[in-house]
Motif scaffolding. Structure first.
Motif, PDB file in Angstrom:
ATOM      1  N   UNK A 115     -11.837  69.473  58.682  1.00  0.00           N
ATOM      2  CA  UNK A 115     -13.096  70.225  58.795  1.00  0.00           C
ATOM      3  C   UNK A 115     -13.289  71.219  57.655  1.00  0.00           C
ATOM      4  N   UNK A 116     -12.213  71.551  56.935  1.00  0.00           N
ATOM      5  CA  UNK A 116     -12.294  72.494  55.816  1.00  0.00           C
ATOM      6  C   UNK A 116     -12.856  71.840  54.552  1.00  0.00           C
ATOM      7  N   UNK A 117     -12.925  70.511  54.537  1.00  0.00           N
ATOM      8  CA  UNK A 117     -13.425  69.811  53.353  1.00  0.00           C
ATOM      9  C   UNK A 117     -14.867  70.216  53.078  1.00  0.00           C
ATOM     10  N   UNK A 118     -15.170  70.556  51.824  1.00  0.00           N
ATOM     11  CA  UNK A 118     -16.537  70.932  51.455  1.00  0.00           C
ATOM     12  C   UNK A 118     -16.813  70.468  50.031  1.00  0.00           C
ATOM     13  N   UNK A 119     -17.848  69.653  49.880  1.00  0.00           N
ATOM     14  CA  UNK A 119     -18.213  69.149  48.558  1.00  0.00           C
ATOM     15  C   UNK A 119     -19.207  70.103  47.905  1.00  0.00           C
ATOM     16  N   UNK A 161      -6.585  63.021  45.969  1.00  0.00           N
ATOM     17  CA  UNK A 161      -7.801  62.366  46.450  1.00  0.00           C
ATOM     18  C   UNK A 161      -8.499  63.237  47.496  1.00  0.00           C
ATOM     19  N   UNK A 162      -8.961  64.420  47.053  1.00  0.00           N
ATOM     20  CA  UNK A 162      -9.668  65.303  47.972  1.00  0.00           C
ATOM     21  C   UNK A 162     -10.925  64.643  48.526  1.00  0.00           C
ATOM     22  N   UNK A 163     -11.463  63.647  47.799  1.00  0.00           N
ATOM     23  CA  UNK A 163     -12.626  62.919  48.267  1.00  0.00           C
ATOM     24  C   UNK A 163     -12.377  62.337  49.654  1.00  0.00           C
ATOM     25  N   UNK A 216     -13.958  69.225  39.794  1.00  0.00           N
ATOM     26  CA  UNK A 216     -13.826  68.086  40.714  1.00  0.00           C
ATOM     27  C   UNK A 216     -14.645  68.438  41.945  1.00  0.00           C
ATOM     28  N   UNK A 217     -15.555  67.570  42.351  1.00  0.00           N
ATOM     29  CA  UNK A 217     -16.635  68.039  43.202  1.00  0.00           C
ATOM     30  C   UNK A 217     -16.365  68.080  44.694  1.00  0.00           C
ATOM     31  N   UNK A 218     -15.137  67.793  45.118  1.00  0.00           N
ATOM     32  CA  UNK A 218     -14.789  67.957  46.525  1.00  0.00           C
ATOM     33  C   UNK A 218     -13.626  68.932  46.645  1.00  0.00           C
ATOM     34  N   UNK A 219     -13.805  69.948  47.445  1.00  0.00           N
ATOM     35  CA  UNK A 219     -12.728  70.887  47.709  1.00  0.00           C
ATOM     36  C   UNK A 219     -12.147  70.557  49.079  1.00  0.00           C
ATOM     37  N   UNK A 220     -10.949  69.996  49.075  1.00  0.00           N
ATOM     38  CA  UNK A 220     -10.322  69.581  50.327  1.00  0.00           C
ATOM     39  C   UNK A 220      -9.465  70.671  50.932  1.00  0.00           C
ATOM     40  N   UNK A 221      -8.764  70.313  52.001  1.00  0.00           N
ATOM     41  CA  UNK A 221      -7.919  71.292  52.692  1.00  0.00           C
ATOM     42  C   UNK A 221      -6.688  71.649  51.877  1.00  0.00           C
ATOM     43  N   UNK A 222      -6.280  70.736  50.971  1.00  0.00           N
ATOM     44  CA  UNK A 222      -5.108  70.994  50.137  1.00  0.00           C
ATOM     45  C   UNK A 222      -3.782  70.672  50.799  1.00  0.00           C
ATOM     46  N   UNK A 223      -3.810  70.254  52.070  1.00  0.00           N
ATOM     47  CA  UNK A 223      -2.571  70.055  52.816  1.00  0.00           C
ATOM     48  C   UNK A 223      -2.354  68.618  53.282  1.00  0.00           C
TER      49      UNK A 223
END
Length: 356
Positions: A110-114, A103-105, A88-95
């Motif tokens: 600021x921790x979000x990184x695709x 829906x990490x998209x 899944x191509x977006x790595x979100x903060x998880x929180x």
């Protein structure tokens, strides 16, 4: 390892960089397939937009990766070495609320990184990924299938679910690139009675018909033919063009009380809201990629439907020919383009698929 970077100006820069090592909760994936998305072309390959989620940070490109796990870090429990995975191509903060819903998209941390935008993506021999971003690829699907699901098919499926497409509906698809073709193929699997496609390119219109993604393909701007085919409009419509003219066409050719999803990125839409939307009682969805939950559902459904996403891929190239792959993708007259490694078409040993 080798990695392809996209410096802008329609260039691809192949470099040697260090192999990644997994940290806590991370895995290393040996790439088998990494397909090219229209947003790669629009926002990175041609020029760097440099803002928000599309701020390319000079990383290895490619946000549609699939491959095999070869190393895991501490704290990895669900994924095992040897697993075939889709990233899944977006790595979100998880929180945040969006991440907890899958829906990490939509993560705004600021921790979000695709992958392929702000962290190294799939255009490399190895990919460092977070365990939470991985979905196990079913035995019956190939790595190229998985790469197609990672963005294009996932994006189309999310919109189809929001439109609640079924056998009650005719579907209008504006823009017959990879996402448009994916939408047509899956809409038919979901029961849509007729799929009508619109595109400016005669090559793409013919390809969509040949793939079975649409029943009828109409040249962009030919409103008279659309009116003749659809009468007062389609029950559901999807714009995949990312073009204001295409977006307006999707809205105008949705029937009263119908549903429209806007999927294609970009474009400036000017519309008489009262005449086109309010007075015609339309439901309009803005649909951005998908969730990990919906993507996992899609992987299961593809097996149930007997549908191979890699049917939309017209050309594949090894990593060392990434520049050629991007040139063909940028020309806009082909199907989806993939960068592949050996065994990209491999099914799991236990797979009993009779797919071609």
């Amino acid at each position: 390892m080798r990695a392809a970077f996209l410096p802008g100006g329609r260039k691809v820069d192949l470099q040697e960089i260090d192999d990644p090592r997994p940290g806590h909760g991370q895995v290393v994936v040996a790439m088998r397939a990494s397909t090219i998305c229209g947003s790669d072309l629009r926002a990175i390959y041609r020029e760097h937009l440099g803002e928000g989620p599309e701020a390319y940070q000079d990383v290895a490109g490619g946000h549609e990766p699939a491959g095999r796990v070869i190393e895991i870090g501490e704290g990895v429990d669900r994924i095992k070495v040897g697993d075939r995975v889709v990233v899944y191509h977006i790595s979100g903060c998880g929180q945040c609320d969006d991440c907890r819903r899958g829906y990490q998209i939509s993560c705004t941390s600021p921790k979000r990184a695709a992958y392929g935008w702000q962290r190294n993506g799939g255009h490399a021999d190895l990919l460092l990924a977070e365990e939470r971003d991985l979905l196990v690829l079913p035995d019956e699907l190939t790595f190229v299938d998985g790469a197609c699901v990672a963005c294009g098919f996932g994006t189309a499926y999310e919109a189809l679910c929001r439109l609640d497409v079924s056998g009650r509906d005719r579907l209008l698809v504006v823009g017959l690139g990879a996402v448009g073709n994916a939408a047509g193929l899956m809409a038919k699997a979901m029961g849509a009675s007729t799929v009508v496609g619109v595109d400016v390119s005669p090559e793409r219109r013919q390809l969509a018909v040949d793939l079975g993604a649409v029943d009828i393909a109409v040249a962009a701007g030919d409103d008279d033919q659309l009116d003749e085919i659809l009468g007062d409009g389609a029950e559901a419509a999807m714009d995949c063009s990312g073009n204001g003219i295409g977006q307006l066409a999707a809205l105008r050719h949705t029937r009263r009380w119908g549903r429209t999803a806007l999927v294609g990125e970009g474009g400036q839409l000017s519309v008489d809201v009262s005449e086109v939307i309010i007075h015609r009682q339309l439901t309009v969805h803005g649909s951005w990629v998908t969730s990990t939950v919906r993507m996992a559902e899609l992987l299961e459904n593809l097996v149930r439907w007997g549908l191979h996403p890699d049917t939309v891929v017209s050309d594949t190239f090894p990593l060392e020919r990434a520049a050629e792959a991007y040139e063909i993708a940028d020309a806009g007259a082909s199907g989806k383009i993939g960068i592949v490694w050996p065994d990209s078409a491999e099914l799991a040993p236990s797979g009993q698929s009779d797919f071609s």
